[in-house]
Design a protein around this motif. Structure first.
Motif, PDB file in Angstrom:
ATOM      1  N   GLY A 109       0.990  -1.203  -0.023  1.00 56.92           N
ATOM      2  CA  GLY A 109       0.057   0.032   0.049  1.00 56.92           C
ATOM      3  C   GLY A 109       0.931   1.332  -0.188  1.00 56.92           C
ATOM      4  O   GLY A 109       1.916   1.369  -0.719  1.00 56.92           O
ATOM      5  N   CYS A 110       0.283   2.241   0.761  1.00 59.64           N
ATOM      6  CA  CYS A 110       1.210   3.405   0.879  1.00 59.64           C
ATOM      7  C   CYS A 110       2.077   3.473   2.098  1.00 59.64           C
ATOM      8  O   CYS A 110       1.818   4.291   3.040  1.00 59.64           O
ATOM      9  N   PHE A 111       3.187   2.689   2.013  1.00 63.21           N
ATOM     10  CA  PHE A 111       3.997   2.342   3.273  1.00 63.21           C
ATOM     11  C   PHE A 111       4.589   3.629   3.614  1.00 63.21           C
ATOM     12  O   PHE A 111       4.957   4.183   4.742  1.00 63.21           O
ATOM     13  N   GLU A 112       4.761   4.745   2.610  1.00 61.14           N
ATOM     14  CA  GLU A 112       5.248   6.166   2.897  1.00 61.14           C
ATOM     15  C   GLU A 112       4.667   7.102   3.842  1.00 61.14           C
ATOM     16  O   GLU A 112       5.105   7.832   4.547  1.00 61.14           O
ATOM     17  N   VAL A 113       3.241   6.851   3.740  1.00 62.91           N
ATOM     18  CA  VAL A 113       2.439   7.545   4.879  1.00 62.91           C
ATOM     19  C   VAL A 113       2.643   7.356   6.127  1.00 62.91           C
ATOM     20  O   VAL A 113       2.345   8.017   6.958  1.00 62.91           O
ATOM     21  N   ILE A 114       3.014   6.154   6.446  1.00 63.51           N
ATOM     22  CA  ILE A 114       2.980   5.683   7.698  1.00 63.51           C
ATOM     23  C   ILE A 114       3.845   6.284   8.816  1.00 63.51           C
ATOM     24  O   ILE A 114       3.485   6.951   9.856  1.00 63.51           O
ATOM     25  N   ALA A 115       5.365   6.818   8.324  1.00 61.83           N
ATOM     26  CA  ALA A 115       5.964   7.540   9.327  1.00 61.83           C
ATOM     27  C   ALA A 115       5.541   9.005   9.387  1.00 61.83           C
ATOM     28  O   ALA A 115       5.336   9.565  10.547  1.00 61.83           O
ATOM     29  N   GLN A 116       4.938   9.563   8.298  1.00 65.45           N
ATOM     30  CA  GLN A 116       4.300  11.001   8.385  1.00 65.45           C
ATOM     31  C   GLN A 116       2.992  10.945   9.372  1.00 65.45           C
ATOM     32  O   GLN A 116       3.031  11.860  10.156  1.00 65.45           O
ATOM     33  N   ALA A 117       2.232  10.085   9.282  1.00 63.58           N
ATOM     34  CA  ALA A 117       1.047   9.932   9.970  1.00 63.58           C
ATOM     35  C   ALA A 117       1.275   9.546  11.410  1.00 63.58           C
ATOM     36  O   ALA A 117       0.965  10.120  12.442  1.00 63.58           O
ATOM     37  N   TYR A 118       2.521   8.615  11.805  1.00 62.57           N
ATOM     38  CA  TYR A 118       2.953   8.614  13.010  1.00 62.57           C
ATOM     39  C   TYR A 118       3.354   9.898  13.745  1.00 62.57           C
ATOM     40  O   TYR A 118       2.955  10.213  14.821  1.00 62.57           O
ATOM     41  N   ALA A 119       4.354  10.575  12.962  1.00 61.50           N
ATOM     42  CA  ALA A 119       4.721  11.704  13.441  1.00 61.50           C
ATOM     43  C   ALA A 119       3.925  12.734  13.927  1.00 61.50           C
ATOM     44  O   ALA A 119       4.043  13.292  14.954  1.00 61.50           O
ATOM     45  N   GLU A 120       2.954  12.935  12.986  1.00 60.39           N
ATOM     46  CA  GLU A 120       1.801  13.863  13.195  1.00 60.39           C
ATOM     47  C   GLU A 120       1.104  13.632  14.738  1.00 60.39           C
ATOM     48  O   GLU A 120       0.604  14.387  15.521  1.00 60.39           O
ATOM     49  N   ARG A 121       1.053  12.227  14.963  1.00 55.44           N
ATOM     50  CA  ARG A 121       0.084  11.942  15.928  1.00 55.44           C
ATOM     51  C   ARG A 121       0.506  11.629  17.612  1.00 55.44           C
ATOM     52  O   ARG A 121       0.432  11.908  18.571  1.00 55.44           O
ATOM     53  N   TRP A 122       1.999  11.094  17.249  1.00 56.92           N
ATOM     54  CA  TRP A 122       2.771  10.881  18.279  1.00 56.92           C
ATOM     55  C   TRP A 122       4.122  11.239  18.430  1.00 56.92           C
ATOM     56  O   TRP A 122       4.866  11.172  19.281  1.00 56.92           O
ATOM     57  N   SER A 126       7.255  10.707  21.252  1.00 51.16           N
ATOM     58  CA  SER A 126       8.151   9.775  20.937  1.00 51.16           C
ATOM     59  C   SER A 126       8.540   9.982  19.409  1.00 51.16           C
ATOM     60  O   SER A 126       7.879   9.319  18.510  1.00 51.16           O
ATOM     61  N   PRO A 127       9.601  10.749  19.149  1.00 54.51           N
ATOM     62  CA  PRO A 127       9.889  10.851  17.542  1.00 54.51           C
ATOM     63  C   PRO A 127      10.249   9.631  16.877  1.00 54.51           C
ATOM     64  O   PRO A 127      10.762   8.480  17.641  1.00 54.51           O
ATOM     65  N   ILE A 128      10.032   9.621  15.496  1.00 51.24           N
ATOM     66  CA  ILE A 128      10.357   8.296  14.977  1.00 51.24           C
ATOM     67  C   ILE A 128      11.414   8.561  14.047  1.00 51.24           C
ATOM     68  O   ILE A 128      11.674   9.521  13.403  1.00 51.24           O
ATOM     69  N   THR A 129      12.448   7.508  13.840  1.00 51.71           N
ATOM     70  CA  THR A 129      13.474   7.594  13.140  1.00 51.71           C
ATOM     71  C   THR A 129      13.388   6.568  12.069  1.00 51.71           C
ATOM     72  O   THR A 129      13.309   5.215  12.452  1.00 51.71           O
ATOM     73  N   ALA A 130      13.398   6.962  10.614  1.00 53.62           N
ATOM     74  CA  ALA A 130      13.108   6.003   9.777  1.00 53.62           C
ATOM     75  C   ALA A 130      14.669   5.666   8.998  1.00 53.62           C
ATOM     76  O   ALA A 130      15.164   6.640   8.600  1.00 53.62           O
TER      77      ALA A 130
END
Length: 302
Positions: A109-122, A126-130
């Motif tokens: 699917g749109c795996f690229e959107v996961i990190a952006q969506a996570y960063a906006e919510r959490w 807890s920052p995400i490092t990709a």
């Protein structure tokens, strides 16, 4: 020229971009016999009827066409209603434990959107490092870098320095995102079954959990029809990670643990893929030989 085209395309409605992507996907399928043969062979290897996976041809094109919309979106413009979460409580529970979180998702699917969506919510909590590999095209390199470095979203280079950066992030209770169904360089993986065939599989995912004690969860970003956005589904792995206190098999040698861990991760990815085989990137050369590992100078980090 290419960045300008990307920014112009980013102004188009997502539904239109997906329609254009459908055409691109089928043009690539019929225009490249090697790609077409590999895609069909990978589908057959997974034991799937072509009818169940046929939609993946268009999905691959949509994945490319939606990139301008994702990469060029202003940092102060949230995804908002474009993303819906299913299983967000699993993320909340893992973050509450404070021992770090490893997010694993296949090229689905749109795996690229996961990190952006996570960063906006959490991301503020807890920052995400990709893990990030710079684009091979210089014209896109700066654009991609700007798109992925957003508030609450950091990137780590795909080398030893990046690995150390991810370990530090997890030990501090942060979050790390990986796509474990890509072929790592020689020496950074083991051979393990993937849909019944040996595939060179990264050991990084399991090592991050084993070395930091982090929790790990499975993510899949399903692309909704009609350009309506995405639903991100979060699930708990069905098996414990080998080499951790939860592993019932216990003390085996390191090589055997690495192989078992890679097999566990591959089975987890298979489950996500089989739930939406029409959105998986079947054309990826998953069973290829690994490339030689580039020499990377140590940076002195622990």
């Amino acid at each position: 020229m290419i960045p300008t085209l990307f920014r112009l395309a980013a102004r188009l409605p997502l539904a239109l971009l997906h329609r254009v992507g459908t055409l691109l996907g089928w043009l690539a399928f019929w225009g490249s016999p090697p790609y077409r043969q590999r895609l069909r062979a990978n589908v057959a290897q997974a034991g799937l009827d072509w009818a169940r996976a046929r939609g993946a041809v268009a999905s691959a094109g949509r994945m490319v066409a939606e990139l301008p919309w994702l990469w060029c979106r202003p940092h102060d413009q949230p995804l908002g209603g474009w993303v819906r979460w299913d299983g967000a409580e699993h993320v909340e529970a893992a973050l509450a434990e404070g021992r770090g979180l490893l997010m694993l998702t296949p090229h689905l699917g749109c795996f690229e959107v996961i990190a952006q969506a996570y960063a906006e919510r959490w991301g503020a909590m807890s920052p995400i490092t990709a893990l990030y590999r710079p684009s091979r095209q210089p014209a896109l390199r700066e654009l991609v870098a700007q798109s992925r470095n957003r508030p609450g979203l950091l990137t780590a280079p795909a080398n030893l320095t990046g690995v150390r950066q991810m370990i530090r992030a997890l030990r501090k209770g942060g979050t790390v995102g990986l796509l474990p169904d890509q072929v790592p360089p020689q020496g950074m993986g083991v051979w393990a079954p993937f849909f019944g065939r040996e595939a060179y599989t990264m050991t990084l995912a399991s090592r991050l959990v084993q070395q930091t004690g982090a929790a790990w969860l499975l993510f899949a970003a399903e692309r909704l029809p009609g350009g309506r956005g995405y639903v991100i589904r979060v699930s708990v792995p069905a098996e414990p990670m080998p080499g951790t206190p939860a592993d019932p098999a216990g003390g085996q040698d390191a090589e055997e643990v690495a192989r078992r861990a890679a097999a566990v991760v591959n089975r987890a990815m298979e489950g996500l893929i089989l739930a939406r085989p029409d959105q998986y990137l079947w054309g990826y050369h998953r069973y290829k030989q690994p490339r030689p590992q580039a020499e990377v100078p140590a940076d002195g980090a622990d």
